[in-house]
Design a protein around this motif. Structure first.
Motif, PDB file in Angstrom:
ATOM      1  N   THR A  26       1.544  -1.189   0.375  1.00 42.28           N
ATOM      2  CA  THR A  26      -0.391  -0.343   0.191  1.00 42.28           C
ATOM      3  C   THR A  26       0.774   1.453  -0.246  1.00 42.28           C
ATOM      4  N   ASP A  27       2.081   1.132   0.410  1.00 39.25           N
ATOM      5  CA  ASP A  27       3.225   2.052   0.313  1.00 39.25           C
ATOM      6  C   ASP A  27       3.509   2.186  -0.942  1.00 39.25           C
ATOM      7  N   VAL A  28       3.635   3.223  -2.152  1.00 37.53           N
ATOM      8  CA  VAL A  28       4.019   2.927  -3.412  1.00 37.53           C
ATOM      9  C   VAL A  28       5.952   3.141  -3.259  1.00 37.53           C
ATOM     10  N   LYS A  29       6.533   3.802  -2.517  1.00 34.23           N
ATOM     11  CA  LYS A  29       7.845   4.489  -2.250  1.00 34.23           C
ATOM     12  C   LYS A  29       8.316   2.738  -2.188  1.00 34.23           C
ATOM     13  N   GLU A  30       7.805   2.467  -1.097  1.00 35.80           N
ATOM     14  CA  GLU A  30       8.157   0.477  -0.516  1.00 35.80           C
ATOM     15  C   GLU A  30       8.109  -0.145  -1.859  1.00 35.80           C
ATOM     16  N   ALA A  31       7.288  -0.537  -2.997  1.00 30.56           N
ATOM     17  CA  ALA A  31       6.786  -1.060  -4.224  1.00 30.56           C
ATOM     18  C   ALA A  31       7.823  -0.911  -4.561  1.00 30.56           C
ATOM     19  N   ILE A  32       8.551   0.089  -5.165  1.00 28.91           N
ATOM     20  CA  ILE A  32       9.053   1.010  -5.964  1.00 28.91           C
ATOM     21  C   ILE A  32      10.131  -0.098  -6.043  1.00 28.91           C
ATOM     22  N   ALA A  33      10.969  -0.080  -4.597  1.00 29.58           N
ATOM     23  CA  ALA A  33      12.285  -0.321  -3.990  1.00 29.58           C
ATOM     24  C   ALA A  33      11.806  -1.959  -4.551  1.00 29.58           C
ATOM     25  N   ASP A  82      -6.704   2.249  -2.840  1.00 24.90           N
ATOM     26  CA  ASP A  82      -8.076   1.503  -2.320  1.00 24.90           C
ATOM     27  C   ASP A  82      -8.295   2.958  -2.071  1.00 24.90           C
ATOM     28  N   TYR A  83      -9.697   3.165  -2.559  1.00 22.90           N
ATOM     29  CA  TYR A  83     -10.610   4.222  -2.513  1.00 22.90           C
ATOM     30  C   TYR A  83     -11.354   4.414  -1.674  1.00 22.90           C
ATOM     31  N   PRO A  84     -12.165   3.752  -0.459  1.00 24.85           N
ATOM     32  CA  PRO A  84     -12.663   3.497   0.190  1.00 24.85           C
ATOM     33  C   PRO A  84     -13.911   4.399   0.410  1.00 24.85           C
ATOM     34  N   ARG A  85     -15.475   4.098   0.715  1.00 22.80           N
ATOM     35  CA  ARG A  85     -16.670   4.947   1.177  1.00 22.80           C
ATOM     36  C   ARG A  85     -17.212   4.837   2.488  1.00 22.80           C
ATOM     37  N   ARG A  86     -16.131   3.887   2.987  1.00 23.58           N
ATOM     38  CA  ARG A  86     -16.677   3.268   4.482  1.00 23.58           C
ATOM     39  C   ARG A  86     -15.872   2.385   5.266  1.00 23.58           C
ATOM     40  N   SER A  87     -14.584   2.470   5.035  1.00 21.76           N
ATOM     41  CA  SER A  87     -12.808   2.340   5.599  1.00 21.76           C
ATOM     42  C   SER A  87     -12.606   2.825   5.598  1.00 21.76           C
ATOM     43  N   ASN A  88     -11.955   4.032   6.708  1.00 18.66           N
ATOM     44  CA  ASN A  88     -10.418   4.804   7.255  1.00 18.66           C
ATOM     45  C   ASN A  88      -9.402   4.070   7.091  1.00 18.66           C
ATOM     46  N   SER A  90      -5.154   6.067   6.709  1.00 18.69           N
ATOM     47  CA  SER A  90      -4.103   7.311   7.006  1.00 18.69           C
ATOM     48  C   SER A  90      -4.363   8.268   5.980  1.00 18.69           C
ATOM     49  N   PRO A  91      -4.584   9.790   6.698  1.00 23.04           N
ATOM     50  CA  PRO A  91      -4.091  10.524   5.735  1.00 23.04           C
ATOM     51  C   PRO A  91      -3.171  10.598   4.793  1.00 23.04           C
ATOM     52  N   GLU A  92      -2.188   9.662   4.634  1.00 30.77           N
ATOM     53  CA  GLU A  92      -0.640   9.432   4.186  1.00 30.77           C
ATOM     54  C   GLU A  92      -0.654   8.736   2.617  1.00 30.77           C
TER      55      GLU A  92
END
Length: 153
Positions: A26-33, A82-88, A90-92
Motif C-alpha cells: 500500500t506504500d508505493v515508495k516501498e513497492a518501487i524499491a 484503495d478509495y474506500p467509502r466506509r473504511s478509514n 491514514s491521511p498519508e
C-alpha cells in the motif's frame, strides 16, 4: 480412495493459501524499491474495495485465484491503491492514492495499471506500460490481457 481425496484436499488447500499469501503493497515508495530490486514491473490496482461492484468482482474472479497468485509472484510487484467509502485510511495513504489517481489519469474503477518506476532525488518517475480493468471470463482471459501489456515493455 481416501488417499486420493486427501491429496486433492492438500493440493487445492495449498493453491488457495498461495493466493492468500500475495503481498499487496500500500506504500508505493516501498513497492518501487522492491520492484527495482527484483526487476519486475508494478501492478497498480486502483480499486474502491468496499463500494465498487466491478472491483469486488475482479478481486473474486481473478485476483484471489491460484492462477493469478502464481502469475503475479513470477511477473509483478503488487500495489493496491484503495478509495474506500466506509473504511478509514491514514491521511498519508489517502494523499498518496489521490496523487497517483491524478498522475495516472484514473477516471474509473477498477483500473489496473502496469508501470516501472524509479525514485530520483525524492521524486518518482513512472514509465507506463499499459492498463486494463475487469475482463470477463475469469483468470485466463485477464492474464492474457496482462501478458499482452507486459510483452510490450
Amino acid at each position: 480412495m481416501k488417499k486420493i481425496v486427501m491429496m486433492l484436499f492438500v493440493v487445492f488447500g495449498s493453491l488457495s493459501m498461495q493466493a492468500q499469501n500475495l503481498n499487496w503493497h500500500t506504500d508505493v515508495k516501498e513497492a518501487i524499491a522492491v520492484s527495482n530490486k527484483v526487476k519486475k514491473p508494478l501492478l497498480l490496482f486502483f480499486t474502491g474495495s468496499d463500494w465498487c461492484g466491478w472491483c469486488i468482482r475482479l478481486q473474486k474472479e481473478v485476483l484471489t485465484t491460484p492462477e493469478f497468485a502464481k502469475w503475479a509472484s513470477e511477473n509483478v510487484v503488487l500495489v493496491e491503491l484503495d478509495y474506500p467509502r466506509r473504511s478509514n485510511q491514514s491521511p498519508e495513504v489517502k494523499n498518496q492514492n489521490n496523487e497517483l489517481q491524478q498522475a495516472f489519469g484514473i477516471q474509473g474503477f477498477p483500473t489496473v495499471y502496469f508501470a516501472s518506476a524509479e525514485s530520483i532525488g525524492g521524486r518518482i518517475n513512472f514509465k507506463g506500460l499499459g492498463s486494463t480493468g475487469y475482463v470477463a471470463g475469469g483468470p485466463a482471459p485477464w492474464l492474457q490481457a496482462a501478458n499482452s501489456i507486459l510483452s510490450h515493455k
